[in-house]
Design an enzyme around this catalytic site. Sequence first.
Site, PDB file in Angstrom:
ATOM      1  N   GLU A  81       0.797  -1.197   0.055  1.00 31.79           N
ATOM      2  CA  GLU A  81       0.065   0.095   0.133  1.00 31.79           C
ATOM      3  C   GLU A  81       0.822   1.249  -0.067  1.00 31.79           C
ATOM      4  O   GLU A  81       0.760   2.037   0.906  1.00 31.79           O
ATOM      5  CB  GLU A  81      -1.083  -0.167   1.410  1.00 31.79           C
ATOM      6  CG  GLU A  81      -2.031  -1.384   1.167  1.00 31.79           C
ATOM      7  CD  GLU A  81      -2.959  -1.457   1.947  1.00 31.79           C
ATOM      8  OE1 GLU A  81      -2.665  -0.675   3.479  1.00 31.79           O
ATOM      9  OE2 GLU A  81      -3.954  -2.083   1.820  1.00 31.79           O
ATOM     10  N   LYS A 101      -1.444 -12.081   7.997  1.00 29.69           N
ATOM     11  CA  LYS A 101      -2.664 -12.281   8.434  1.00 29.69           C
ATOM     12  C   LYS A 101      -3.728 -13.232   8.471  1.00 29.69           C
ATOM     13  O   LYS A 101      -3.330 -14.145   7.514  1.00 29.69           O
ATOM     14  CB  LYS A 101      -3.792 -11.035   7.391  1.00 29.69           C
ATOM     15  CG  LYS A 101      -3.153  -9.419   7.801  1.00 29.69           C
ATOM     16  CD  LYS A 101      -4.084  -8.560   6.811  1.00 29.69           C
ATOM     17  CE  LYS A 101      -3.230  -7.087   6.954  1.00 29.69           C
ATOM     18  NZ  LYS A 101      -4.161  -6.094   6.701  1.00 29.69           N
ATOM     19  N   ASP A 144      -7.956  -9.302   3.772  1.00 28.12           N
ATOM     20  CA  ASP A 144      -7.749  -8.264   4.787  1.00 28.12           C
ATOM     21  C   ASP A 144      -8.748  -8.110   5.932  1.00 28.12           C
ATOM     22  O   ASP A 144      -9.658  -7.353   5.765  1.00 28.12           O
ATOM     23  CB  ASP A 144      -7.560  -7.034   3.955  1.00 28.12           C
ATOM     24  CG  ASP A 144      -7.176  -5.812   5.117  1.00 28.12           C
ATOM     25  OD1 ASP A 144      -6.899  -6.025   6.118  1.00 28.12           O
ATOM     26  OD2 ASP A 144      -7.317  -4.488   4.596  1.00 28.12           O
ATOM     27  N   GLU A 202     -12.495  -2.845  12.186  1.00 32.57           N
ATOM     28  CA  GLU A 202     -12.358  -2.288  10.793  1.00 32.57           C
ATOM     29  C   GLU A 202     -13.434  -2.396   9.947  1.00 32.57           C
ATOM     30  O   GLU A 202     -14.590  -1.557   9.544  1.00 32.57           O
ATOM     31  CB  GLU A 202     -11.066  -2.175  10.203  1.00 32.57           C
ATOM     32  CG  GLU A 202     -11.123  -1.465   8.674  1.00 32.57           C
ATOM     33  CD  GLU A 202      -9.773  -1.638   7.981  1.00 32.57           C
ATOM     34  OE1 GLU A 202      -8.718  -2.307   8.572  1.00 32.57           O
ATOM     35  OE2 GLU A 202      -9.698  -1.246   6.791  1.00 32.57           O
TER      36      GLU A 202
END
Length: 615
Positions: A243, A317, A322, A350
């Site tokens: 990112e 992860k 994600d 999130e």
Amino acid sequence: MTTTTKRLSWLPFLTEDIPAEYTSSAQIARFELNQAMNKLAADKKVELNVLPVQSDDYTIEQQGDTLCITAGEPGILYGAYALMMNLAAGRPLPEGSQQPRYALRMLNCWDNADGSIERGYSGRSLFFEGGKFDYDPKRMRQLGRLLASVGLNVMCINNVNVRYPADQLIESWLPELAELAAIYRPFGVKLMVSIDYSAPMRHGIPTADPLDEQVQAWWKQQAAKVYEAVPDLAGFLVKADSEHRPGPFTYGRNHAEGANMLARALKPFGGKLVWRCFVYNCQQDWRDRKTDRPMAAYEHYAYLDGQFEDNVILQVKNGPFDFQVREPVSPLLFAMPKTDLAIEFQLAQEYTGQQIDIFTMAPMWKEVYDDMGADKVMSIAAVTNFGRDENYTGHPFAAANLFGYGLFAWNPELPPEAIVRMWVCLTYAMDQLSQDALVDLLMGSRRTYEKYTAPLGLGWMVSPNHHYGPSPSGYEYQAWGTYHKASRDAVGIDRTASGTGYLMQYPERFQQLYGTPESCPDVLKLFFHRLRYDYVMADGRTLIQRIYDDHFEGLEETRAMAETLKALPLPEADKAEALERMERQLVNAREWCDIINNFFYGYSGVEDAHGRKIY
Ligand code: GCU
């Protein structure tokens, strides 16, 4: 001596603040036991037998009215909290020697120097404000108490996306970093910092190439300065080539070359280099149907197995995307037997309701653990969910995730319900029926949230950027590689050998399980397969009907949760907070239900078999 103004979620029996002068775990253990034992078991005495070793392990033995805890540092504190919490919850004391399953039980704070928190839903940073350290030492010790009580031992204090001036943590802010480390040391919590891979370039070095000698020398010298200030720093955490973060790819180097350079700088001081594997192409053309984002981590790392320095930990992860509501376990976790791995979870909600919607994670972690197998991973990390809010986690029930994560990191085999029940029992003095009702509500919250948000393993229908609320096509034509490919007849991506081939990254047993739409569990069907809306599920319902049903059910279940909540005898402040958030969750659940159903109705044209309203 000051008294805490607010009850600390699962430690209500500890009301006095820990004095600043304590420098060892044993001192804190004595202080805590002194204030708690009268309330918990006045007829019992506690003896501490502190061994001259550094160790997490402890044993608790009972001889007559005396409970004896034997341990080194910080184990003595873990033993003391385990004793107090089990007494408070009316549980039997742990028998025999207790050891944590994971040596590093890490928290990753995504706190920025300006005081904001990336994906933070509990207020501003507890550590920083206005581009500098700014914290209340009393609150730091409260947090230390919370973390030690559930056995967490590493805290990375700054965001993995390191922006100026947070890069100064390993430069001009070292004296302040050392002060903070000293506060957490007696709690057995070692600090870690996220670093910026391109840091040498701000010091007149024209490159950050890991094979460049000047770069190597800069990091070595910097590591020496860091460890002079904080001799027990746990290490560095790195997000590289992800990112838009800088990293070794810029110089044509792979991630073993990139990570090893930093690991060698840390090694003389016993530091760990935690390197995140969240690397994928975030500039994908949505028209490109060959690139499949979940494949990226495996492609970047699996072939490097065995090439990392022994103080490198690759942090993976839990799923290949994600932190979606539902993902299969990451295939990378099975592909690197010669490398130390950490699994990474996200307590910060999130994609899972942002601490407005209730989403209790323990059942999810256990599923991941069961899929992963007991011996795959040596360390564990989680993005934190706490901030400056008075109750630390925004939603009072979100504390169950922080608490649960600690217990899970210590013993992942604990039944999720036991974890959740323990939190409820410690946090709220309630009658058995109310306790059961709250445990059920929390235990079912993830499944309910999943029903109204994520159809059968499809993630990413969230509103772009902030990720709260529905937007079924919000990510469909973007560069992030997160597509559902809904069309008139079908939805989902074929990730088997006949499709993108993602499934082939897994060991055989997963290939068997996920390989056909029939063998694949319903909740992941659309993750692995592209299915027609008239596909018939095992229970006889069509896929489209199942999508409608799940969404209506998710909304109904949320309404039922609201009713349960209203009836619970919670402390006033928590109840007001929980009810206010529940109002917002109801609005959210309704939006999701109606928008997702409308979306699929629009494509398929199929009516709901039960004639419910689809807008
Ligand atoms: C997600 C999240 C980002 C975060 C990233 C990461 O993509 O939205 O805010 O930086 O994960 O894990 O690094």
